[in-house]
Design a protein around this motif. Sequence first.
Motif, PDB file in Angstrom:
ATOM      1  N   SER A   9       0.791  -1.304   0.000  1.00  0.00           N
ATOM      2  CA  SER A   9       0.000   0.000   0.000  1.00  0.00           C
ATOM      3  C   SER A   9       0.794   1.309   0.000  1.00  0.00           C
ATOM      4  O   SER A   9       1.233   1.436   0.803  1.00  0.00           O
ATOM      5  N   VAL A  10       1.210   2.281  -0.937  1.00  0.00           N
ATOM      6  CA  VAL A  10       2.126   3.441  -0.860  1.00  0.00           C
ATOM      7  C   VAL A  10       1.363   4.684  -0.434  1.00  0.00           C
ATOM      8  O   VAL A  10       0.271   4.838  -0.790  1.00  0.00           O
ATOM      9  N   SER A  11       2.029   5.585   0.190  1.00  0.00           N
ATOM     10  CA  SER A  11       1.425   6.860   0.509  1.00  0.00           C
ATOM     11  C   SER A  11       2.374   7.938   0.020  1.00  0.00           C
ATOM     12  O   SER A  11       3.430   8.063   0.535  1.00  0.00           O
ATOM     13  N   VAL A  12       1.957   8.618  -1.034  1.00  0.00           N
ATOM     14  CA  VAL A  12       2.808   9.672  -1.578  1.00  0.00           C
ATOM     15  C   VAL A  12       1.910  10.882  -1.778  1.00  0.00           C
ATOM     16  O   VAL A  12       1.720  11.298  -2.906  1.00  0.00           O
ATOM     17  N   LEU A  13       1.292  11.359  -0.733  1.00  0.00           N
ATOM     18  CA  LEU A  13       0.190  12.311  -0.866  1.00  0.00           C
ATOM     19  C   LEU A  13       0.645  13.756  -0.742  1.00  0.00           C
ATOM     20  O   LEU A  13       1.552  14.066   0.001  1.00  0.00           O
ATOM     21  N   ALA A 173      -8.591  -9.684   4.092  1.00  0.00           N
ATOM     22  CA  ALA A 173      -7.341  -9.833   4.840  1.00  0.00           C
ATOM     23  C   ALA A 173      -6.559  -8.532   4.916  1.00  0.00           C
ATOM     24  O   ALA A 173      -5.642  -8.410   5.717  1.00  0.00           O
ATOM     25  N   PHE A 174      -6.907  -7.544   4.086  1.00  0.00           N
ATOM     26  CA  PHE A 174      -6.178  -6.282   4.140  1.00  0.00           C
ATOM     27  C   PHE A 174      -7.138  -5.097   4.082  1.00  0.00           C
ATOM     28  O   PHE A 174      -8.281  -5.193   3.646  1.00  0.00           O
ATOM     29  N   LEU A 193      -1.570  -2.441   3.573  1.00  0.00           N
ATOM     30  CA  LEU A 193      -1.874  -2.330   4.991  1.00  0.00           C
ATOM     31  C   LEU A 193      -2.864  -3.442   5.300  1.00  0.00           C
ATOM     32  O   LEU A 193      -3.987  -3.441   4.793  1.00  0.00           O
ATOM     33  N   ASP A 194      -2.446  -4.429   6.107  1.00  0.00           N
ATOM     34  CA  ASP A 194      -3.322  -5.575   6.329  1.00  0.00           C
ATOM     35  C   ASP A 194      -4.115  -5.445   7.624  1.00  0.00           C
ATOM     36  O   ASP A 194      -3.929  -4.503   8.404  1.00  0.00           O
ATOM     37  N   THR A 199       2.352  -3.506   7.648  1.00  0.00           N
ATOM     38  CA  THR A 199       2.501  -2.836   6.357  1.00  0.00           C
ATOM     39  C   THR A 199       3.572  -3.560   5.557  1.00  0.00           C
ATOM     40  O   THR A 199       4.706  -3.709   6.011  1.00  0.00           O
ATOM     41  N   THR A 200       3.199  -4.030   4.383  1.00  0.00           N
ATOM     42  CA  THR A 200       4.136  -4.718   3.505  1.00  0.00           C
ATOM     43  C   THR A 200       4.426  -3.846   2.293  1.00  0.00           C
ATOM     44  O   THR A 200       3.500  -3.429   1.597  1.00  0.00           O
ATOM     45  N   SER A 201       5.687  -3.562   2.061  1.00  0.00           N
ATOM     46  CA  SER A 201       6.102  -2.739   0.924  1.00  0.00           C
ATOM     47  C   SER A 201       6.872  -3.599  -0.069  1.00  0.00           C
ATOM     48  O   SER A 201       7.750  -4.373   0.328  1.00  0.00           O
ATOM     49  N   ILE A 202       6.545  -3.453  -1.340  1.00  0.00           N
ATOM     50  CA  ILE A 202       7.237  -4.182  -2.398  1.00  0.00           C
ATOM     51  C   ILE A 202       7.708  -3.196  -3.451  1.00  0.00           C
ATOM     52  O   ILE A 202       6.908  -2.450  -4.016  1.00  0.00           O
ATOM     53  N   ARG A 203       9.003  -3.193  -3.686  1.00  0.00           N
ATOM     54  CA  ARG A 203       9.579  -2.338  -4.735  1.00  0.00           C
ATOM     55  C   ARG A 203      10.012  -3.217  -5.901  1.00  0.00           C
ATOM     56  O   ARG A 203      10.656  -4.250  -5.703  1.00  0.00           O
TER      57      ARG A 203
END
Length: 231
Positions: A9-13, A173-174, A193-194, A199-203
């Motif tokens: 889930s990214v947050s670039v607000l 689940a999330f 965001l589960d 919080t799982t981040s994947i690049r």
Amino acid sequence: MNKLLKTISVSVLGAAMLSPVLSTVVFAATAASEQQATRNLVQQLSNIKSFSANFEQTTKATAGTKPAQRTGLSAQHMNQTFVGEMKVERPGKFYWETKTPAKQTIVTSGKTVWIYDPDLQQAVRQTLDDQVANTPALLLSGNTAQIMQAYRVAQPDQSKTYYRLYPRVKDSAFQSLTISFGTNKAPNMMVLLDSLGQTTSIRFNNVKVNPSIPASVFNFTPPKGTDIINQ
């Protein structure tokens, strides 16, 4: 399976800048309507027939989460970065291999999902039903229309190519999934965001858009001696 499939889930607000004359100028992002955000995401995904990439995945507990709630990953895996590669071909074909610090492979050709752990010499076989198909990591290989039926879509800044998805079902689940697209129009980051407060981040890097991927990549045959578990 959920170690690797509950991904993302990214947050670039927002945007804010300091002017040279010491006054602060705030530029508010204009959010797209849900209808427009959905159309934009559909168009973004429709351009991707296949893609491959290397990935780095990290899961962290959200601040304030009680230790008893942290059951998604064991403590030894929390905050570790998992590195590997993935390949996707729409619709329904998915390959995900974690190489370090532990090995695991997830493969589906559209009907059956295999989760193979070579260290344990164990393979889990699952039918690709709706619940599994809606798992975040498999979204990129799915049917666009079905994805839009399963999620509400938000685009916090209509000038930016990142989107936040919210499951329509309450027992998902999330809680949210944010996906960001790069200049090559392919995903470059996903953040999940589960429901466990993680919080799982994947690049993604070394991304290739619409490559030719051999059909054999998505076919899995358990090595001799593998313990097979049907779920």
